[in-house]
Each structure stands twice: as structure tokens, then as C-alpha cells.
Design a protein around this motif. Structure first.
Motif, short mmCIF file in Angstrom:
data_model
loop_
_atom_site.label_atom_id
_atom_site.label_comp_id
_atom_site.label_asym_id
_atom_site.label_seq_id
_atom_site.Cartn_x
_atom_site.Cartn_y
_atom_site.Cartn_z
N HIS A 154 -0.69 11.26 -4.54
CA HIS A 154 -1.84 10.91 -3.40
C HIS A 154 -3.02 11.84 -3.60
O HIS A 154 -4.36 11.64 -3.89
CB HIS A 154 -1.58 10.32 -2.21
N VAL A 206 9.31 10.15 0.36
CA VAL A 206 7.77 9.71 0.09
C VAL A 206 6.89 11.14 -0.28
O VAL A 206 5.85 11.11 -0.80
CB VAL A 206 7.09 9.31 1.52
N VAL A 248 1.73 5.36 0.25
CA VAL A 248 2.12 4.60 -1.00
C VAL A 248 0.81 3.76 -1.37
O VAL A 248 0.35 3.89 -2.59
CB VAL A 248 3.43 3.79 -0.61
N VAL A 301 5.14 10.75 -3.76
CA VAL A 301 3.95 9.97 -3.66
C VAL A 301 2.72 10.71 -2.81
O VAL A 301 1.55 10.58 -3.25
CB VAL A 301 4.50 8.57 -2.71
#
Length: 518
Positions: free
Chosen positions: A151, A144, A205, A147
Motif C-alpha cells: 500500500h 496485514v 486492504v 498488504v
């Protein structure tokens, strides 16, 4: 400072800060509550070893994520308002692309590296007993990491484009709320340690998806159909000449906040890391309110510096400092006085770490009184000074941790962090004075500090000297809060609290007629 009843010459800027700061502080409130809830769930629902391993793994993840971000969050908050304020709105989209492309590539490389070396580094982070657990968590988090970096980048761009709402709604409420919910569901379902790590990370996500759509709308509105004015190469050179230093500084700042958790796990034990994380959670809660003011302040300071409005920038800087003190000083004093009771929320045995809460809470009083000095340096273009300051503070923190954790455990880590916090704030404080002729302290901010000490500090002294029932302590604190509120109301003119009227009105409500600025 303007006396009561007379408008400040910078009242428009203060009202803008108040509106953005209020929204950001509401988000910080949600963020702080969700953060405490998350730690309470983990410490009560899982063993101290598993909890400490998770906290160490997520701390390592956040340090690596800050590496992958390359300082672009600050770069975007610095350059997008500058472009909007200097008739370069056509460059907004290109600037975001210039920031995103290296972060996307580098974050994938960092994630792949973390996934590859997880098994090898795990024993050094938590010891052999929890090495397999740590390795599994690190590999899950690595999936992750790109991401998460994107973000944070996109949310920073939305702030630079002039809106705090995505940060409040998507990050503070949405992602952190979903994170707590998924951790609860993992506990109730009896999920393993890898599922626990994924529950912590997966909310990035949907956060990225929503924030990307939001940013696209903001950029379309900000550009207004204007064509780019700056060639790609010039734009990239302009952006990265500032952001490169910030990329390194961002790593050192994140490491300053998170490395002590990793070092406690490595030099003491994962269980001690769980104690330390829980104890420092209330300090993070106070920091969230201060950082919320900084998030609202930074784009505004960038615009003011771009227009050469130094006096207005200093007025906004001083207002941000005293408003931060108004909210943060009572919070830190209350956490210091009620440290044993607050630590008991995390489960049996956690009250033994209450000394850590006291040490860090009292240190944060000084940090808050210094104001958002690092944000001022950064928005003035002094990113290399910020890098030097954060590097010195990190070196102090790591060095003292190595010396103090083996004999003193988590108390040694708290002392090390406290000294580093002092260094991290005093260095930029004097640099802002020397290079920009700006200073956060004013007579009203001194009044705020004395009022907080007189009300809540007195309650702390009583609680420390007398073994009072908890209900008595809460009653004394409630009385102190009433007295503190009455004092602030009496001083509302010098504190320029009238600026918050605009924050409480609907966005399109007509302004009240008032006195004309002098």
C-alpha cells in the motif's frame, strides 16, 4: 527574494509546489484529525494497559513494515520524476515492477517471522502481565503487514508519477477515516484485543486495491505508449544502487519515530506508553503538515536536480521551509501553551503528561526552521548521507532512552527524542550547505518565526505565568491568530504567498494575466 508586486523568476515552480502542497496539507489535516480521534477513542474506551499495548504493537508493526518496504517509497519518488523529466517515460512500469517484486517477497518473510516469534518477544515488549494480549495483537497485525508495505509503495509511486490526489483521498481520508470508524465499531461491539488490532490494520486492504487501480491509470497516461528504453538489469541496478541505502535509512527513521513508544512500554509500563503516545500525538499532528510539504516537494526537487536547475531547486527549498513555518510554528506554540487542556481530551490522568507536549513542541520549532533538508539530500542522490544521519540520530535516541526512561519515565523519553530531533536536522542542514550550496533560511522565514513568537509565544508566556480560565486563553489565542494573519498579509509579497492563487483556482481555469517574470 522578490519584492512585493514583482514575479519571482521561479514563480512557476513555486506555484506548482503551492498547488501540490495545498492538496497535501488538506490531506494532512484529515490525517491529523483522524489520528487524534483514534487515540481519544482508544484511551477513553479501553484500559490504559490495553491502550498502551495496542500502541506498542502498532509501533512495532510500523517499524517492521518500514523494514519490508526496503526504501522503495523514496526510490520511486526519486526515479519516476527523473524518468519523466529525461524522456524515459517508457521505463515507468518496469521501475515499479523492479520495486514491487522484492518488497512482496520480503514482506511475506517478515510477516511470517513476526507471526512465529510473537509469543516469544511479547514479554520483553510489555512485561508478563500483558504478554498474551501483545502476542495476539502481533499475530493479527502480521497478517496485514505485506498488504501495508505494498500500500505504501503504490502510494509513493503515484506521487512519483505526478499526483498527490491518491495520497490525500486514499490514505489521509479513506484509510485513516475507515481505521477510526472500525475502532469505534469494535469498542461499541465490545470486541476483544485481537479485533481491536485488526480494526486498526484491515483498512490497508481496500487502500491497496484502490491505489493500485489509480497507479495503473497514471502509469498508462505517463508512458504514453512509449516502449521501455532501458534493459531490466540496468534499470534494477540503477534503482537499487540508490534505494538500498534508503531501505536501511527508512528503518532507522521509522524506529526514531516509534521505538520510544516500544521502549517506554518495555522499560516503564504499557500504561506509561499510552500516556506517551497520547502526548506525542499532537507533535505528530504538526509533523503531518511538514511532511505534507515534503511529499509535494520531493518529486519536484528530483526533476529539478535531474535537469541541473540548482537555483530553482534552492528557491523551492526555501519556499517550502517558510511555508512550513507559517503553518507549523503557530500549531506547535498553541499545543505547548494549551498542553494540560489538550491532554485532558484523552481521559483522566493524561494531563500529567503535558510536560512531554511542551518539550517536543518547542523542539519542533527548530526542526521546522531547518526545512525539508533530508528530502533535499535524498532527491539530490545523497541517500548514503541520509542513512548516516538517521543512524546517528537513532543511536542517540535509543542510548538516551535507556539512560533516561528508568529514572524519569516518559519525560526522559521526551528529552531523548528532542535531542535526537535536533541531531537529525542539524546534520543534514550543514551537509546541504556544504555539498549542494543550499540553505533554507531567508529573511522572510526569519520574519515568520518572529511573528509567530510575538503573537502565539506571548500568549504561551501569559498562560504559563497566570492561572487563567480556558475561555480567556482561547480568546487570547484567537486575537493572536488575527494579528498573525494580518502580519502575514502585510508580508505576502516577500513570503511569495501569491503562488497559492493557483492552488485555489480550478485545475483547468485560465491563469490571470500578470507581470512577466524578470
Amino acid at each position: 527574494m522578490s519584492p512585493a508586486g514583482r514575479a519571482s523568476p521561479h514563480s512557476g515552480q513555486l506555484e506548482r509546489l503551492a498547488r501540490r502542497g495545498t492538496a497535501s496539507m488538506i490531506g494532512a489535516g484529515f490525517s491529523g484529525v483522524f489520528g487524534v480521534v483514534l487515540v481519544v477513542i482508544v484511551t477513553n474506551g479501553f484500559s490504559p494497559a490495553v491502550a498502551g499495548t495496542l500502541f506498542a504493537a502498532t509501533a512495532a508493526f510500523l517499524i517492521l513494515e518500514s523494514v519490508a518496504l526496503l526504501g522503495t517509497d523514496t526510490g520511486l519518488v526519486r526515479w519516476l520524476p527523473t524518468q519523466l523529466g529525461s524522456d524515459r517515460a517508457g521505463d515507468l512500469r518496469r521501475t515499479v515492477v523492479v520495486a514491487v517484486a522484492p518488497v512482496l517477497l520480503f514482506s511475506v518473510v517478515v510477516a511470517a517471522g513476526l507471526h512465529t516469534v510473537a509469543s516469544g518477544v511479547a514479554p520483553y515488549l510489555v512485561g508478563d502481565a500483558e504478554a498474551d494480549t501483545m502476542a495476539g495483537m502481533l499475530r493479527a497485525l502480521a497478517l496485514v503487514l505485506p498488504v501495508a508495505a505494498l500500500h505504501d509503495l503504490v502510494l509513493a509511486a503515484t506521487r512519483g508519477a505526478g499526483s498527490m490526489r491518491p495520497t490525500v483521498i486514499v490514505e489521509n481520508i479513506g484509510r485513516l477515516g475507515l481505521q477510526s470508524l472500525l475502532v469505534v465499531l469494535t469498542y461499541l461491539a465490545g470486541g476483544g484485543t485481537v479485533m481491536l488490532a485488526l480494526a486498526w490494520a484491515v483498512p490497508y486492504v481496500p487502500g491497496l486495491a484502490v491505489s493500485t487501480v489509480w497507479l495503473s491509470r497514471l502509469l498508462r497516461r505517463g508512458a504514453g505508449g512509449r516502449a521501455p528504453a532501458t534493459p531490466w538489469a540496468v534499470l534494477a541496478r540503477e534503482f537499487w544502487s540508490y534505494t538500498a541505502a534508503r531501505g536501511i535509512a527508512r528503518v532507522t527513521q521509522t524506529a526514531l519515530k516509534r521505538s520510544d513508544i516500544v521502549m517506554v512500554a518495555a522499560l516503564a509500563s504499557p500504561a506509561e506508553a499510552a500516556l506517551y503516545t497520547a502526548a506525542s500525538r499532537f507533535i505528530v499532528l504538526g509533523q503531518l503538515f511538514v511532511q505534507s510539504v515534503q511529499q509535494a516537494l520531493s518529486p519536484q526537487m528530483s526533476s529539478l536536480f535531474a535537469r541541473g536547475e540548482q537555483r530553482a531547486a534552492n528557491a523551492v527549498f526555501q519556499a517550502a521551509t517558510r511555508w512550513s513555518m507559517i503553518a507549523a510554528w503557530p500549531l506547535y506554540l498553541v499545543t505547548a501553551g494549551f498542553a494540560p487542556a489538550l491532554m485532558a481530551l484523552f481521559g483522566e490522568g493524561y494531563a500529567s503528561a503535558s510536560d512531554v507536549v511542551v518539550i517536543l513542541s518547542l523542539t519542533m520549532l527548530l526542526a521546522t526552521a531547518c526545512g525539508p533538508v533530508d528530502s533535499v539530500l535524498l532527491m539530490a542522490g545523497r541517500s548514503w548521507l541520509s542513512l548516516r544521519n538517521s543512524t546517528v540520530a537513532l543511536a542517540v535516541n535509543v542510548g538516551l532512552n535507556l539512560v533516561l526512561i528508568p529514572p524519569l519515565g516518559i519525560r526522559g523519553a521526551a528529552i531523548a527524542w528532542a535531542v535526537a530531533i535536533v541531531v537529525r536536522n542539524l546534520l543534514p542542514l550543514f551537509q546541504v550547505r556544504r555539498h549542494l550550496d543550499m540553505w533554507p533560511g531567508t529573511a522572510p522565514s526569519l520574519r515568520v518565526g518572529l511573528a509567530a513568537l510575538g503573537c502565539f509565544g506571548l500568549v504561551d508566556a501569559v498562560l504559563w505565568l497566570a492561572d487563567l480560565p480556558l475561555v480567556v486563553g482561547i480568546s487570547l489565542t484567537a486575537a493572536a491568530a488575527i494579528g498573525y494573519g494580518a502580519v502575514l498579509w502585510t508580508w505576502r509579497g516577500p513570503l511569495e504567498l501569491a503562488a497559492f492563487r493557483t492552488a485555489l483556482r480550478p485545475r483547468h481555469a485560465p491563469a490571470r494575466p500578470g507581470p512577466t517574470a524578470a
